[in-house]
Design an enzyme around this catalytic site. Sequence first.
Site, short mmCIF file in Angstrom:
data_model
loop_
_atom_site.label_atom_id
_atom_site.label_comp_id
_atom_site.label_asym_id
_atom_site.label_seq_id
_atom_site.Cartn_x
_atom_site.Cartn_y
_atom_site.Cartn_z
N CYS A 81 1.25 -0.99 -0.22
CA CYS A 81 -0.32 0.55 0.57
C CYS A 81 1.28 1.55 0.00
O CYS A 81 1.76 1.15 0.98
CB CYS A 81 -0.57 -0.22 0.91
SG CYS A 81 -0.67 1.09 2.58
N GLU A 82 0.19 2.27 -1.15
CA GLU A 82 1.36 3.59 -0.51
C GLU A 82 1.49 4.28 0.41
O GLU A 82 2.08 5.51 0.84
CB GLU A 82 0.88 4.09 -2.61
CG GLU A 82 -0.16 4.67 -2.45
CD GLU A 82 -0.53 4.97 -4.18
OE1 GLU A 82 0.26 5.16 -4.55
OE2 GLU A 82 -1.23 6.41 -3.92
N HIS A 83 0.29 4.08 0.80
CA HIS A 83 0.27 4.94 2.26
C HIS A 83 1.44 4.49 3.33
O HIS A 83 1.80 5.54 4.28
CB HIS A 83 -1.52 5.09 2.58
CG HIS A 83 -2.03 5.39 1.08
ND1 HIS A 83 -3.61 4.71 1.72
CD2 HIS A 83 -2.27 6.28 1.16
CE1 HIS A 83 -3.73 5.54 0.61
NE2 HIS A 83 -2.85 6.71 0.28
N HIS A 84 1.15 3.29 3.35
CA HIS A 84 1.77 2.72 4.64
C HIS A 84 3.23 1.75 3.94
O HIS A 84 4.27 1.15 4.75
CB HIS A 84 1.08 1.89 5.71
CG HIS A 84 0.67 2.60 5.82
ND1 HIS A 84 -1.35 2.87 5.63
CD2 HIS A 84 -0.38 3.34 7.15
CE1 HIS A 84 -1.80 3.69 6.08
NE2 HIS A 84 -1.54 3.25 7.27
N GLN A 122 -5.37 -0.13 -3.75
CA GLN A 122 -6.46 -1.17 -4.34
C GLN A 122 -7.45 -0.80 -5.57
O GLN A 122 -7.41 -1.46 -6.61
CB GLN A 122 -7.47 -2.06 -3.17
CG GLN A 122 -7.29 -2.98 -4.17
CD GLN A 122 -8.65 -4.06 -3.37
OE1 GLN A 122 -8.32 -4.56 -1.97
NE2 GLN A 122 -9.47 -4.83 -3.37
N HIS A 150 -5.34 -5.85 3.56
CA HIS A 150 -4.57 -4.50 4.05
C HIS A 150 -4.10 -4.68 5.26
O HIS A 150 -4.59 -4.81 6.48
CB HIS A 150 -5.13 -3.36 3.36
CG HIS A 150 -5.96 -3.48 2.39
ND1 HIS A 150 -5.22 -2.51 1.25
CD2 HIS A 150 -6.45 -4.36 1.48
CE1 HIS A 150 -5.96 -1.98 0.19
NE2 HIS A 150 -6.45 -3.17 0.61
N CYS A 152 -2.17 -3.03 6.61
CA CYS A 152 -2.20 -1.78 7.21
C CYS A 152 -3.29 -1.99 8.30
O CYS A 152 -3.28 -0.46 8.95
CB CYS A 152 -1.77 0.00 6.11
SG CYS A 152 -3.39 -0.10 4.93
ZN LIG Z 1 -2.17 1.28 3.96
#
Ligand SMILES: [Zn+2]
Length: 199
Positions: A81-84, A122, A150, A152
């Site tokens: 995931c590009e956030h975490h 996603q 996910h 995260c």
């Molecule tokens: Zn994430």
Amino acid sequence: MAERPTRQQAEEAVRTLIRWAGDDPSREGLRDTPARVTRAYEEFFAGYGQDPAEILKRTFSEVEGYDEMIVMSDIRFESHCEHHMVPIIGKAHVGYLPDKRVVGISKLARLVEVYARRLQVQEKMTVQIADTLQEILQPRGVAVVIEAAHQCMTTRGVHKPGVGLVTSRMVGAFRDDPSTRREFLAVLGRTGAGGLPNT
Ligand SMILES: [Zn+2]
């Protein structure tokens, strides 16, 4: 795109993160970790160096008039995931309705792989797979369903194990014709697709 750092710079960044986590990057067990992590990143993110158009370029046009739906279900993938920057583990189901041309079935799995091996959201990945297939192959329609867990969400923050996200993108006949869409979903039902992998 920003200039790529050197391997040495990447390893130094991992040492910084180890210190940030509260450990000592010079202790024995961690000494080779920065080198391992950078090598792992080359694998996790190999998709940046691959061109999806190239993968789909070889098509077969003589399919004896086959014009029914082609579905490859349960394509397992690992993404981040590009956030975490933690894993997204799931399965993609890809279908299309050919118009004269088909691709080798392994190419659908490779297409999923190219986009999975990048930093992802996603929803974005679902659209990228469907739209690339539509654009390059120009079939009468494309359907992509992705279900994934996910980490995260399961290992940090709200800590909700078993939470899965299902996304889909329907293009062409799959969007416009409810019976085509139903047929695709029925195929997924018959193959037992659905249900999240254990993560
Ligand atoms: Zn994430």
